[in-house]
Design a protein around this motif. Structure first.
Motif, PDB file in Angstrom:
ATOM      1  N   LYS A 237       0.831  -1.196   0.000  1.00  0.00           N
ATOM      2  CA  LYS A 237       0.000   0.000   0.000  1.00  0.00           C
ATOM      3  C   LYS A 237       0.872   1.255   0.000  1.00  0.00           C
ATOM      4  CE  LYS A 237      -3.957   1.858   2.615  1.00  0.00           C
ATOM      5  NZ  LYS A 237      -4.793   1.624   3.831  1.00  0.00           N
ATOM      6  N   TYR A 238       0.482   2.253  -0.799  1.00  0.00           N
ATOM      7  CA  TYR A 238       1.241   3.506  -0.828  1.00  0.00           C
ATOM      8  C   TYR A 238       0.296   4.684  -0.968  1.00  0.00           C
ATOM      9  CZ  TYR A 238       0.620   3.627  -5.950  1.00  0.00           C
ATOM     10  OH  TYR A 238       0.093   3.667  -7.210  1.00  0.00           O
ATOM     11  N   LYS A 239       0.782   5.866  -0.618  1.00  0.00           N
ATOM     12  CA  LYS A 239      -0.005   7.088  -0.730  1.00  0.00           C
ATOM     13  C   LYS A 239       0.113   7.648  -2.140  1.00  0.00           C
ATOM     14  CE  LYS A 239      -0.636  11.698   1.263  1.00  0.00           C
ATOM     15  NZ  LYS A 239      -0.126  12.689   2.256  1.00  0.00           N
ATOM     16  N   ALA A 240      -1.024   7.914  -2.759  1.00  0.00           N
ATOM     17  CA  ALA A 240      -1.038   8.529  -4.087  1.00  0.00           C
ATOM     18  C   ALA A 240      -0.857  10.039  -3.912  1.00  0.00           C
ATOM     19  CB  ALA A 240      -2.343   8.221  -4.800  1.00  0.00           C
ATOM     20  N   THR A 241       0.259  10.553  -4.366  1.00  0.00           N
ATOM     21  CA  THR A 241       0.576  11.978  -4.181  1.00  0.00           C
ATOM     22  C   THR A 241       0.351  12.804  -5.447  1.00  0.00           C
ATOM     23  OG1 THR A 241       2.893  11.476  -4.687  1.00  0.00           O
ATOM     24  CG2 THR A 241       2.262  11.504  -2.371  1.00  0.00           C
ATOM     25  N   ALA A 242       0.049  12.149  -6.555  1.00  0.00           N
ATOM     26  CA  ALA A 242      -0.145  12.860  -7.827  1.00  0.00           C
ATOM     27  C   ALA A 242      -1.627  12.953  -8.172  1.00  0.00           C
ATOM     28  CB  ALA A 242       0.609  12.144  -8.947  1.00  0.00           C
ATOM     29  N   ASP A 243      -1.959  13.919  -9.013  1.00  0.00           N
ATOM     30  CA  ASP A 243      -3.332  14.059  -9.500  1.00  0.00           C
ATOM     31  C   ASP A 243      -3.671  12.896 -10.420  1.00  0.00           C
ATOM     32  OD1 ASP A 243      -1.228  15.782 -10.864  1.00  0.00           O
ATOM     33  OD2 ASP A 243      -2.701  15.594 -12.486  1.00  0.00           O
ATOM     34  N   ASP A 244      -4.869  12.334 -10.238  1.00  0.00           N
ATOM     35  CA  ASP A 244      -5.319  11.273 -11.130  1.00  0.00           C
ATOM     36  C   ASP A 244      -6.505  11.699 -11.992  1.00  0.00           C
ATOM     37  OD1 ASP A 244      -7.302  11.280  -9.191  1.00  0.00           O
ATOM     38  OD2 ASP A 244      -6.793   9.307  -8.387  1.00  0.00           O
ATOM     39  N   SER A 245      -6.977  12.931 -11.814  1.00  0.00           N
ATOM     40  CA  SER A 245      -8.016  13.506 -12.670  1.00  0.00           C
ATOM     41  C   SER A 245      -7.729  14.990 -12.850  1.00  0.00           C
ATOM     42  CB  SER A 245      -9.408  13.332 -12.054  1.00  0.00           C
ATOM     43  OG  SER A 245      -9.745  11.972 -11.908  1.00  0.00           O
ATOM     44  N   ALA A 246      -8.167  15.534 -13.974  1.00  0.00           N
ATOM     45  CA  ALA A 246      -7.979  16.966 -14.229  1.00  0.00           C
ATOM     46  C   ALA A 246      -9.028  17.437 -15.228  1.00  0.00           C
ATOM     47  CB  ALA A 246      -6.576  17.254 -14.758  1.00  0.00           C
ATOM     48  N   TYR A 247      -9.332  18.729 -15.125  1.00  0.00           N
ATOM     49  CA  TYR A 247     -10.370  19.332 -15.951  1.00  0.00           C
ATOM     50  C   TYR A 247      -9.842  20.675 -16.433  1.00  0.00           C
ATOM     51  CZ  TYR A 247     -12.599  15.852 -13.066  1.00  0.00           C
ATOM     52  OH  TYR A 247     -12.876  14.671 -12.414  1.00  0.00           O
ATOM     53  N   ALA A 248      -9.676  20.802 -17.768  1.00  0.00           N
ATOM     54  CA  ALA A 248      -9.003  21.985 -18.310  1.00  0.00           C
ATOM     55  C   ALA A 248      -9.821  22.608 -19.432  1.00  0.00           C
ATOM     56  CB  ALA A 248      -7.614  21.618 -18.827  1.00  0.00           C
ATOM     57  N   THR A 249      -9.815  23.935 -19.476  1.00  0.00           N
ATOM     58  CA  THR A 249     -10.452  24.692 -20.546  1.00  0.00           C
ATOM     59  C   THR A 249      -9.393  25.537 -21.234  1.00  0.00           C
ATOM     60  OG1 THR A 249     -12.554  24.769 -19.346  1.00  0.00           O
ATOM     61  CG2 THR A 249     -12.257  26.346 -21.137  1.00  0.00           C
ATOM     62  N   PHE A 250      -9.383  25.508 -22.568  1.00  0.00           N
ATOM     63  CA  PHE A 250      -8.362  26.191 -23.349  1.00  0.00           C
ATOM     64  C   PHE A 250      -9.023  27.195 -24.301  1.00  0.00           C
ATOM     65  CE2 PHE A 250      -7.207  21.802 -22.528  1.00  0.00           C
ATOM     66  CZ  PHE A 250      -5.925  21.883 -22.007  1.00  0.00           C
ATOM     67  N   LYS A 251      -8.442  28.382 -24.390  1.00  0.00           N
ATOM     68  CA  LYS A 251      -8.841  29.345 -25.409  1.00  0.00           C
ATOM     69  C   LYS A 251      -7.822  29.263 -26.533  1.00  0.00           C
ATOM     70  CE  LYS A 251      -9.817  34.203 -26.359  1.00  0.00           C
ATOM     71  NZ  LYS A 251      -9.822  35.599 -25.843  1.00  0.00           N
ATOM     72  N   LEU A 252      -8.300  29.041 -27.760  1.00  0.00           N
ATOM     73  CA  LEU A 252      -7.421  28.819 -28.890  1.00  0.00           C
ATOM     74  C   LEU A 252      -7.418  30.021 -29.822  1.00  0.00           C
ATOM     75  CD1 LEU A 252      -8.472  25.157 -29.813  1.00  0.00           C
ATOM     76  CD2 LEU A 252      -6.923  25.942 -28.002  1.00  0.00           C
TER      77      LEU A 252
END
Length: 383
Positions: A237-252
């Protein structure tokens, strides 16, 4: 016509991507088909040497795929003047140092992305490669997917009219590792080891958006760690220290707005593990890895909002499948062939290390946006 050998040093091919996509489905496949045909009719046949830390593992791998050369001594491999290209698909954290060593040894560079975990190291590698005069490339595999090639064809034909928006959904459920084995390595979920959804995927979205829909000008991003504890390959067992989901909006550039949901903690209810919906004034399209469906404005239904009655209209039936009018090769193999032509006959090639650095830049901007809870402008890179 003549046939020439091309020595390719392949580092990090014991991992899933390096083994399946780069060694087996690209270099071995190119070798077994008789090489890459150049413009003058000559053939170039890759001759790989596999590099790894575990001698037994790398030897077994070489024998399995009829590769005659392997070594655990990277320095010795880089010193061999008979090998022209250095390829790396090992850990992101080690990549800038390995690329630097290979560039200084005079090798042309082809590598997986991200090319670094931070922009400073990425730009330094680009500048060194340019100063040394070596050719260089970064894997941009999703541009070669049949589904996205169909999107490009639709864009180039004017199907969309004025493009308005892009909505992307990426991800699937990665098991925690306790009662069922995880499908991804445990380092993916430890930030100290170079893991994280934003680092892993936002670099992809950079080249997809830039090349298909418009250059990214600004973004806002939110990351989360949805599964705080996981179990590694040894059942620990280990601690998850990184993001496993993300939500991003981009203006192009040009006004298109793109939004990407990405998660390793979502269950799939869509046609593919990644889908892109593109809406335009004249038509819309939805593409996955291989398929693409379209709906022109003339074929658009006239929905009426009425929550008091059960919906009976089949909206999926209003879409038309884009036919497979072309033969699609493996995308990784196709890009390898392009890079080999670039090295051997100076054929045009645009997916350089600079494009890889742009991906790292967008990752840093996304992390900054998450950290500071605001929109971040994306400046041009000076390299």
């Amino acid at each position: 016509m003549a046939t020439q050998r091309l020595g390719v040093i392949m580092n990090g091919v014991t991992g899933r991507m390096g083994l399946n996509q780069h060694l087996i489905r690209s270099i071995v496949a190119i070798r077994d088909q008789g090489g890459v045909v150049l413009a003058n009719g000559d053939r170039v046949v890759p001759d790989p040497i596999l590099v790894g830390r575990n001698a037994d593992k790398i030897e077994r791998l070489a024998k399995s795929w009829n590769v005659t050369r392997w070594t655990t001594d990277l320095d010795k491999a880089l010193a061999d003047k008979n090998d022209t290209i250095f390829f790396d698909a090992a850990t992101t954290q080690a990549r800038p140092g390995l690329l630097t060593k290979a560039i200084n040894a005079g090798k042309h560079i082809y590598c997986e992305k991200p090319i670094a975990t931070n922009l400073e190291e990425a730009v330094a590698v680009v500048k060194l490669a340019n100063a040394k005069g070596v050719k260089h490339g970064t894997v941009q595999d999703k541009l070669f997917l049949p589904g996205l090639k169909k999107l490009k064809m639709l864009r180039d034909s004017g199907f969309f009219g004025r493009m308005l928006s892009v909505r992307g959904e990426f991800g699937y459920w990665v098991f925690e590792g306790d009662w069922q084995q995880a499908q991804r390595p445990s380092w993916n979920y430890r930030s100290e080891d170079g893991g994280g959804m934003i680092l892993d995927m936002v670099c992809h979205w950079r080249y997809v958006l830039d090349n298909l829909f418009g250059e990214v000008e600004s973004l806002t991003c939110l990351g989360t760690t949805d599964i705080p504890e996981r179990w590694d390959e040894g059942g620990k067992k280990y601690k998850a220290t990184a993001d496993d989901s993300a939500y991003a909006t981009f203006k192009l550039k040009g006004g298109v707005i793109a939004h990407m949901n990405m998660s390793w903690a979502t269950r799939v209810y869509r046609d593919d593990l990644v889908t892109f919906q593109v809406d335009g004034t004249h038509g819309s399209a939805v593409a996955g890895l291989t398929e693409c469906v379209i709906q022109a404005r003339q074929g658009t239904p006239r929905p009426v909002w009425n929550p008091d009655e059960k919906r009976t209209h089949d909206f999926y039936a209003d879409w038309q499948k884009v036919p497979d009018n072309a033969v699609y090769d493996n995308g990784f193999k196709e890009q390898w062939e392009m890079f080999i032509r670039h090295v051997c006959e100076d054929a045009p090639y645009r997916y350089t290390l600079l494009e890889g650095a742009k991906g790292v830049q967008l990752v840093e901007c996304a992390l900054q946006s998450w950290r500071e809870r605001r929109w971040i402008d994306v400046p041009a890179i000076s390299a």
